[in-house]
Scaffold this motif. Structure first.
Motif, PDB file in Angstrom:
ATOM      1  N   LEU A 126      15.208 -27.068  33.046  1.00  0.00           N
ATOM      2  CA  LEU A 126      15.810 -26.845  31.729  1.00  0.00           C
ATOM      3  C   LEU A 126      17.323 -27.038  31.777  1.00  0.00           C
ATOM      4  CD1 LEU A 126      13.988 -23.798  30.125  1.00  0.00           C
ATOM      5  CD2 LEU A 126      14.067 -26.128  29.303  1.00  0.00           C
ATOM      6  N   ASN A 127      17.946 -26.541  32.823  1.00  0.00           N
ATOM      7  CA  ASN A 127      19.395 -26.685  32.952  1.00  0.00           C
ATOM      8  C   ASN A 127      19.809 -28.137  33.120  1.00  0.00           C
ATOM      9  OD1 ASN A 127      20.031 -23.977  32.609  1.00  0.00           O
ATOM     10  ND2 ASN A 127      19.759 -23.528  34.773  1.00  0.00           N
ATOM     11  N   ASP A 128      18.917 -28.981  33.624  1.00  0.00           N
ATOM     12  CA  ASP A 128      19.218 -30.400  33.797  1.00  0.00           C
ATOM     13  C   ASP A 128      19.077 -31.198  32.499  1.00  0.00           C
ATOM     14  OD1 ASP A 128      19.771 -29.993  36.443  1.00  0.00           O
ATOM     15  OD2 ASP A 128      17.824 -30.687  37.170  1.00  0.00           O
ATOM     16  N   LEU A 129      18.402 -30.616  31.496  1.00  0.00           N
ATOM     17  CA  LEU A 129      18.239 -31.320  30.219  1.00  0.00           C
ATOM     18  C   LEU A 129      19.575 -31.405  29.492  1.00  0.00           C
ATOM     19  CD1 LEU A 129      14.937 -29.758  28.785  1.00  0.00           C
ATOM     20  CD2 LEU A 129      15.216 -32.021  29.797  1.00  0.00           C
ATOM     21  N   GLN A 130      19.784 -32.502  28.797  1.00  0.00           N
ATOM     22  CA  GLN A 130      20.994 -32.692  27.993  1.00  0.00           C
ATOM     23  C   GLN A 130      20.785 -32.070  26.614  1.00  0.00           C
ATOM     24  OE1 GLN A 130      23.810 -34.233  29.308  1.00  0.00           O
ATOM     25  NE2 GLN A 130      22.595 -34.102  31.168  1.00  0.00           N
ATOM     26  N   GLN A 131      21.880 -31.801  25.913  1.00  0.00           N
ATOM     27  CA  GLN A 131      21.792 -31.316  24.536  1.00  0.00           C
ATOM     28  C   GLN A 131      21.511 -32.504  23.624  1.00  0.00           C
ATOM     29  OE1 GLN A 131      21.433 -28.422  23.672  1.00  0.00           O
ATOM     30  NE2 GLN A 131      22.486 -27.115  25.118  1.00  0.00           N
ATOM     31  N   PRO A 132      20.767 -32.428  22.603  1.00  0.00           N
ATOM     32  CA  PRO A 132      20.121 -31.234  22.052  1.00  0.00           C
ATOM     33  C   PRO A 132      18.745 -30.959  22.648  1.00  0.00           C
ATOM     34  CG  PRO A 132      19.750 -33.032  20.543  1.00  0.00           C
ATOM     35  CD  PRO A 132      20.583 -33.579  21.692  1.00  0.00           C
ATOM     36  N   ASP A 133      18.329 -31.757  23.653  1.00  0.00           N
ATOM     37  CA  ASP A 133      16.994 -31.588  24.244  1.00  0.00           C
ATOM     38  C   ASP A 133      16.782 -30.166  24.755  1.00  0.00           C
ATOM     39  OD1 ASP A 133      17.416 -34.271  23.841  1.00  0.00           O
ATOM     40  OD2 ASP A 133      16.406 -34.909  25.657  1.00  0.00           O
ATOM     41  N   LYS A 148       9.371 -27.970  12.414  1.00  0.00           N
ATOM     42  CA  LYS A 148      10.074 -28.155  11.142  1.00  0.00           C
ATOM     43  C   LYS A 148      11.373 -27.342  11.109  1.00  0.00           C
ATOM     44  CE  LYS A 148       9.406 -27.864   6.168  1.00  0.00           C
ATOM     45  NZ  LYS A 148       8.501 -27.463   5.091  1.00  0.00           N
ATOM     46  N   GLU A 149      11.315 -26.092  11.564  1.00  0.00           N
ATOM     47  CA  GLU A 149      12.519 -25.245  11.594  1.00  0.00           C
ATOM     48  C   GLU A 149      13.589 -25.842  12.507  1.00  0.00           C
ATOM     49  OE1 GLU A 149      10.925 -20.715  10.931  1.00  0.00           O
ATOM     50  OE2 GLU A 149      10.499 -21.664  12.856  1.00  0.00           O
ATOM     51  N   ILE A 150      13.163 -26.324  13.661  1.00  0.00           N
ATOM     52  CA  ILE A 150      14.103 -26.920  14.605  1.00  0.00           C
ATOM     53  C   ILE A 150      14.749 -28.163  13.995  1.00  0.00           C
ATOM     54  CG2 ILE A 150      14.347 -28.036  16.859  1.00  0.00           C
ATOM     55  CD1 ILE A 150      11.940 -26.268  17.786  1.00  0.00           C
ATOM     56  N   SER A 151      13.942 -29.009  13.389  1.00  0.00           N
ATOM     57  CA  SER A 151      14.487 -30.244  12.813  1.00  0.00           C
ATOM     58  C   SER A 151      15.463 -29.936  11.692  1.00  0.00           C
ATOM     59  CB  SER A 151      13.367 -31.166  12.328  1.00  0.00           C
ATOM     60  OG  SER A 151      12.770 -30.675  11.163  1.00  0.00           O
ATOM     61  N   GLN A 152      15.164 -28.933  10.889  1.00  0.00           N
ATOM     62  CA  GLN A 152      16.067 -28.566   9.794  1.00  0.00           C
ATOM     63  C   GLN A 152      17.369 -27.980  10.322  1.00  0.00           C
ATOM     64  OE1 GLN A 152      13.559 -25.989   7.446  1.00  0.00           O
ATOM     65  NE2 GLN A 152      12.779 -27.688   6.203  1.00  0.00           N
ATOM     66  N   SER A 153      17.291 -27.098  11.307  1.00  0.00           N
ATOM     67  CA  SER A 153      18.514 -26.461  11.799  1.00  0.00           C
ATOM     68  C   SER A 153      19.400 -27.435  12.577  1.00  0.00           C
ATOM     69  CB  SER A 153      18.194 -25.232  12.646  1.00  0.00           C
ATOM     70  OG  SER A 153      17.710 -25.593  13.900  1.00  0.00           O
ATOM     71  N   LEU A 154      18.802 -28.428  13.237  1.00  0.00           N
ATOM     72  CA  LEU A 154      19.590 -29.408  13.991  1.00  0.00           C
ATOM     73  C   LEU A 154      19.848 -30.680  13.186  1.00  0.00           C
ATOM     74  CD1 LEU A 154      17.975 -29.065  17.521  1.00  0.00           C
ATOM     75  CD2 LEU A 154      20.083 -28.023  16.687  1.00  0.00           C
ATOM     76  N   ASN A 155      19.270 -30.729  11.982  1.00  0.00           N
ATOM     77  CA  ASN A 155      19.467 -31.868  11.086  1.00  0.00           C
ATOM     78  C   ASN A 155      19.012 -33.186  11.722  1.00  0.00           C
ATOM     79  OD1 ASN A 155      20.092 -32.835   8.565  1.00  0.00           O
ATOM     80  ND2 ASN A 155      22.227 -33.272   9.099  1.00  0.00           N
ATOM     81  N   ILE A 156      17.812 -33.132  12.329  1.00  0.00           N
ATOM     82  CA  ILE A 156      17.196 -34.340  12.881  1.00  0.00           C
ATOM     83  C   ILE A 156      15.748 -34.387  12.400  1.00  0.00           C
ATOM     84  CG2 ILE A 156      18.699 -34.529  14.905  1.00  0.00           C
ATOM     85  CD1 ILE A 156      16.553 -33.180  16.567  1.00  0.00           C
ATOM     86  N   SER A 157      15.115 -35.525  12.544  1.00  0.00           N
ATOM     87  CA  SER A 157      13.746 -35.673  12.039  1.00  0.00           C
ATOM     88  C   SER A 157      12.747 -34.890  12.903  1.00  0.00           C
ATOM     89  CB  SER A 157      13.347 -37.148  12.014  1.00  0.00           C
ATOM     90  OG  SER A 157      13.165 -37.632  13.322  1.00  0.00           O
ATOM     91  N   THR A 158      11.623 -34.534  12.290  1.00  0.00           N
ATOM     92  CA  THR A 158      10.577 -33.824  13.029  1.00  0.00           C
ATOM     93  C   THR A 158      10.016 -34.723  14.130  1.00  0.00           C
ATOM     94  OG1 THR A 158       8.921 -34.467  11.392  1.00  0.00           O
ATOM     95  CG2 THR A 158       9.915 -32.298  11.138  1.00  0.00           C
ATOM     96  N   LYS A 159       9.942 -36.009  13.868  1.00  0.00           N
ATOM     97  CA  LYS A 159       9.441 -36.958  14.872  1.00  0.00           C
ATOM     98  C   LYS A 159      10.345 -36.963  16.096  1.00  0.00           C
ATOM     99  CE  LYS A 159       6.423 -39.967  16.117  1.00  0.00           C
ATOM    100  NZ  LYS A 159       5.107 -39.494  16.508  1.00  0.00           N
ATOM    101  N   MET A 160      11.670 -36.902  15.874  1.00  0.00           N
ATOM    102  CA  MET A 160      12.608 -36.879  16.992  1.00  0.00           C
ATOM    103  C   MET A 160      12.433 -35.589  17.808  1.00  0.00           C
ATOM    104  SD  MET A 160      16.752 -37.238  17.074  1.00  0.00           S
ATOM    105  CE  MET A 160      16.795 -39.019  16.954  1.00  0.00           C
ATOM    106  N   VAL A 161      12.220 -34.470  17.110  1.00  0.00           N
ATOM    107  CA  VAL A 161      11.988 -33.192  17.801  1.00  0.00           C
ATOM    108  C   VAL A 161      10.732 -33.301  18.652  1.00  0.00           C
ATOM    109  CG1 VAL A 161      11.434 -30.744  17.505  1.00  0.00           C
ATOM    110  CG2 VAL A 161      13.194 -31.794  16.078  1.00  0.00           C
ATOM    111  N   GLU A 162       9.655 -33.847  18.085  1.00  0.00           N
ATOM    112  CA  GLU A 162       8.402 -34.004  18.827  1.00  0.00           C
ATOM    113  C   GLU A 162       8.596 -34.890  20.054  1.00  0.00           C
ATOM    114  OE1 GLU A 162       5.865 -35.558  15.786  1.00  0.00           O
ATOM    115  OE2 GLU A 162       5.348 -33.560  15.021  1.00  0.00           O
TER     116      GLU A 162
END
Length: 183
Positions: A126-133, A148-162
């Motif tokens: 986890l510590n090796d992951l880059q932000q926002p990953d 959906k909550e993550i995508s809204q709070s980070l202002n990115i698409s749900t597909k990108m979050v997935e």
């Protein structure tokens, strides 16, 4: 209000600082508490939310802005206090009287060592992951937020979050296998 100003308020004018922190982060803290403790335990949730802000006030000197934003610091406090509250309530409700023949303890040391090693590998990965990953992974699997909550709070698409979650799990799987853990 920026983090520096809120930290100064918490240090020098605690009542105003706590009031401001509750206004800004109260909803987030309550959401975390509900997800961990459960909807049906509203009094425990309210007590937990209060405990989070008391803990924030007590530990504000430990906050280091070089390690992250204040919001993430509050999230970690909320998560820890919520988990401790949940454990306290579960243990309190599940204590049963022991019979004399029930005194034998079945403790699997190998399993406990394995859990500890796996936890270390997971934290390292986890510590090796880059932000926002990293933020996405923590929000999904530690704070139990929906995609959906993550995508809204980070202002990115749900597909990108997935996609980021998929890649993060793949990295974690690769790290576990490379360290000798069979999946």
């Amino acid at each position: 209000m920026n983090d520096e100003k809120l930290v100064r308020l918490l240090k020098h004018k605690p009542s105003k600082g706590l009031s401001t922190a509750i206004d800004i982060y109260g909803g987030l803290v309550k959401t975390i508490a509900i997800r961990i403790i459960g909807y049906e335990n509203q009094s425990d949730v309210e007590e937990c939310v209060s405990d989070v802000f008391v803990e924030l006030w007590k530990s504000i000197d430990n906050y280091n802005r070089d390690k992250g934003i204040l919001k993430n610091y509050i999230i970690s406090i909320a998560r820890n206090v919520s988990i401790n509250t949940y454990r306290r309530k579960v243990v309190k409700h599940e204590v049963l009287p022991l019979e004399e023949n029930d005194m034998e303890i079945d403790f699997d040391i190998d399993n406990e060592v394995s859990k500890s090693i796996n936890k270390g590998i997971i934290n390292e990965t986890l510590n090796d992951l880059q932000q926002p990953d990293k933020d996405i992974f923590i929000r999904r699997y530690y704070l139990f937020e929906s995609i959906k909550e993550i995508s809204q709070s980070l202002n990115i698409s749900t597909k990108m979050v997935e996609n980021k979650l998929y890649r993060g799990k793949d990295k974690l799987k690769t790290a576990l296998i490379s360290k000798g853990i069979i999946i």
